[in-house]
Scaffold this active site. Structure first.
Site, PDB file in Angstrom:
ATOM      1  N   ILE A  10       0.856  -1.184   0.000  1.00 36.24           N
ATOM      2  CA  ILE A  10       0.000   0.000   0.000  1.00 36.24           C
ATOM      3  C   ILE A  10       0.891   1.231   0.000  1.00 36.24           C
ATOM      4  O   ILE A  10       1.807   1.347   0.821  1.00 36.24           O
ATOM      5  CB  ILE A  10      -0.929   0.023   1.222  1.00 36.24           C
ATOM      6  CG1 ILE A  10      -1.749  -1.273   1.301  1.00 36.24           C
ATOM      7  CG2 ILE A  10      -1.858   1.239   1.177  1.00 36.24           C
ATOM      8  CD1 ILE A  10      -2.511  -1.454   2.597  1.00 36.24           C
ATOM      9  N   GLY A  12       1.558   5.406   0.340  1.00 34.12           N
ATOM     10  CA  GLY A  12       1.018   6.583   1.022  1.00 34.12           C
ATOM     11  C   GLY A  12       0.310   6.255   2.319  1.00 34.12           C
ATOM     12  O   GLY A  12      -0.829   6.681   2.527  1.00 34.12           O
ATOM     13  N   SER A  14       1.185   7.100   5.516  1.00 35.03           N
ATOM     14  CA  SER A  14       1.518   7.906   6.695  1.00 35.03           C
ATOM     15  C   SER A  14       0.291   8.521   7.346  1.00 35.03           C
ATOM     16  O   SER A  14       0.347   8.927   8.511  1.00 35.03           O
ATOM     17  CB  SER A  14       2.515   9.008   6.328  1.00 35.03           C
ATOM     18  OG  SER A  14       1.956   9.903   5.388  1.00 35.03           O
ATOM     19  N   SER A  15      -0.819   8.602   6.612  1.00 38.31           N
ATOM     20  CA  SER A  15      -2.020   9.228   7.165  1.00 38.31           C
ATOM     21  C   SER A  15      -3.233   8.826   6.338  1.00 38.31           C
ATOM     22  O   SER A  15      -3.112   8.160   5.300  1.00 38.31           O
ATOM     23  CB  SER A  15      -1.879  10.765   7.170  1.00 38.31           C
ATOM     24  OG  SER A  15      -1.759  11.252   5.838  1.00 38.31           O
ATOM     25  N   GLY A  16      -4.399   9.248   6.801  1.00 40.84           N
ATOM     26  CA  GLY A  16      -5.624   9.150   6.013  1.00 40.84           C
ATOM     27  C   GLY A  16      -6.002   7.760   5.558  1.00 40.84           C
ATOM     28  O   GLY A  16      -5.894   6.784   6.295  1.00 40.84           O
ATOM     29  N   GLY A  18      -4.619   5.754   3.400  1.00 44.95           N
ATOM     30  CA  GLY A  18      -3.533   4.785   3.352  1.00 44.95           C
ATOM     31  C   GLY A  18      -3.260   4.160   4.697  1.00 44.95           C
ATOM     32  O   GLY A  18      -3.087   2.932   4.809  1.00 44.95           O
ATOM     33  N   SER A 141     -11.217   9.167  -7.249  1.00 44.72           N
ATOM     34  CA  SER A 141     -11.969  10.269  -6.663  1.00 44.72           C
ATOM     35  C   SER A 141     -13.187  10.541  -7.528  1.00 44.72           C
ATOM     36  O   SER A 141     -13.138  10.326  -8.750  1.00 44.72           O
ATOM     37  CB  SER A 141     -11.107  11.540  -6.587  1.00 44.72           C
ATOM     38  OG  SER A 141     -11.884  12.675  -6.224  1.00 44.72           O
ATOM     39  N   TYR A 154      -5.725  18.659  -9.919  1.00 44.46           N
ATOM     40  CA  TYR A 154      -6.069  17.417  -9.224  1.00 44.46           C
ATOM     41  C   TYR A 154      -7.075  16.611 -10.044  1.00 44.46           C
ATOM     42  O   TYR A 154      -6.924  15.396 -10.210  1.00 44.46           O
ATOM     43  CB  TYR A 154      -6.638  17.735  -7.841  1.00 44.46           C
ATOM     44  CG  TYR A 154      -7.002  16.508  -7.038  1.00 44.46           C
ATOM     45  CD1 TYR A 154      -6.009  15.750  -6.440  1.00 44.46           C
ATOM     46  CD2 TYR A 154      -8.328  16.113  -6.877  1.00 44.46           C
ATOM     47  CE1 TYR A 154      -6.332  14.624  -5.702  1.00 44.46           C
ATOM     48  CE2 TYR A 154      -8.658  14.996  -6.143  1.00 44.46           C
ATOM     49  CZ  TYR A 154      -7.655  14.249  -5.549  1.00 44.46           C
ATOM     50  OH  TYR A 154      -7.978  13.128  -4.823  1.00 44.46           O
TER      51      TYR A 154
END
Length: 288
Positions: A10, A12, A14-16, A18, A141, A154
């Protein structure tokens, strides 16, 4: 793919989303290789894993650095001899003044992480996934389907991800790799979902002739309420794990009812099945 024997990488974490997905997948029984660009930011992930009573294999991975990508995936192959799934989650937000007021450097940086980073990780993973008949899951998204004002870069990157994965899916599927894009809407406990006043004021001040239009857009956001729209990273993580475990997951997986309805403004083929069924016939792979 069985959870007990699945090796999942996986990006990313470090946060959120992920972070939540790494812990949720490990809790479900997967061996999780949790990667992030800066491992000095790993403490929240490690604390969450400890609280959940699970172990993670933490590794450095910068999806925009070719050497880092090669090193990480080669290391996973040496350690485990296989990779059953990749979850592309690493990304950056980009709520910027509109096109004229941004910079080419900012636009390119956004695409470098949010699109080319996904491509680079997927490209490195594919030989391993083919060998295991694995899964390629990418966090998309709703703004990869429906454009959002003042978020052109984005949205462009997420549109590109959708097109790339939709094109790849039938070919990958013909070689045993199932491709899915999980589509969250408004995730309220991440930096993508937090839109503090200081950001509004900063963007407003930098919007030049577009400032009145931006003010109208912000007023519209504030008037919506977004009941039912917001969800937590943990809820998205559960959808990702369900997608990993599904026997035949759809190509597009809305992460909640609001996201499905929002996509419905533009899509009638909401889960991508019609397009994927048609595309499979183009490569001699009709449904059984």
């Amino acid at each position: 793919m069985t959870a007990e024997h699945g090796i999942v990488l996986i990006t990313g974490t470090s946060s959120g989303i992920g972070l939540a997905t790494a812990v949720a997948a490990a809790t479900a029984g997967y061996t999780v290789v949790a990667t992030m660009r800066d491992t000095d930011r790993a403490r929240p992930l490690l604390d969450a894993a400890e609280q959940a009573g699970v172990a993670l294999d933490l590794r450095q991975l910068d999806v925009t650095d070719a050497e880092s990508v090669t090193r990480c995936f080669d290391g996973v192959q040496r350690t485990y001899g296989r990779l059953d799934a990749l979850v592309n989650n690493a990304g950056i937000s980009n709520f910027d003044p509109t096109l004229e007021m941004s910079t080419m450097a900012a636009l390119r940086a956004n695409l470098e992480v949010n699109f080319f980073g996904v491509v680079a990780a997927s490209r490195a993973a594919m030989p391993l996934l083919r060998a295991c008949r694995g899964r390629l899951v990418t966090i998309g998204s709703v703004h990869g389907v429906v454009g959002q004002p003042f978020n052109e870069a984005y949205c462009a990157a997420k549109f590109a991800v959708e097109g790339f994965m939709e094109s790849l899916a039938p070919v990958a599927g013909a070689h045993g790799v199932q491709v899915s894009v999980v589509v969250p809407g408004f995730v309220k406990d991440t930096s993508f979902g937090i839109f503090p006043d200081i950001n509004r004021r900063t963007v407003q001040a930098a919007s030049g002739p577009y400032a009145p239009t931006f003010a109208d857009y912000v007023a519209w956001i504030g008037s919506q309420g977004w009941e039912g729209a917001g969800q937590l990273s943990q809820e998205v993580a559960e959808v990702v794990v369900d997608t990993l475990r599904a026997e035949r997951p759809p190509f597009r997986v809305p992460a909640n009812r609001w996201a499905a309805d929002y996509l419905g403004h533009k899509l009638t083929d909401r889960d991508g099945s019609t397009v994927q069924t048609l595309a499979r016939t183009w490569i001699g792979q009709p449904d059984n």
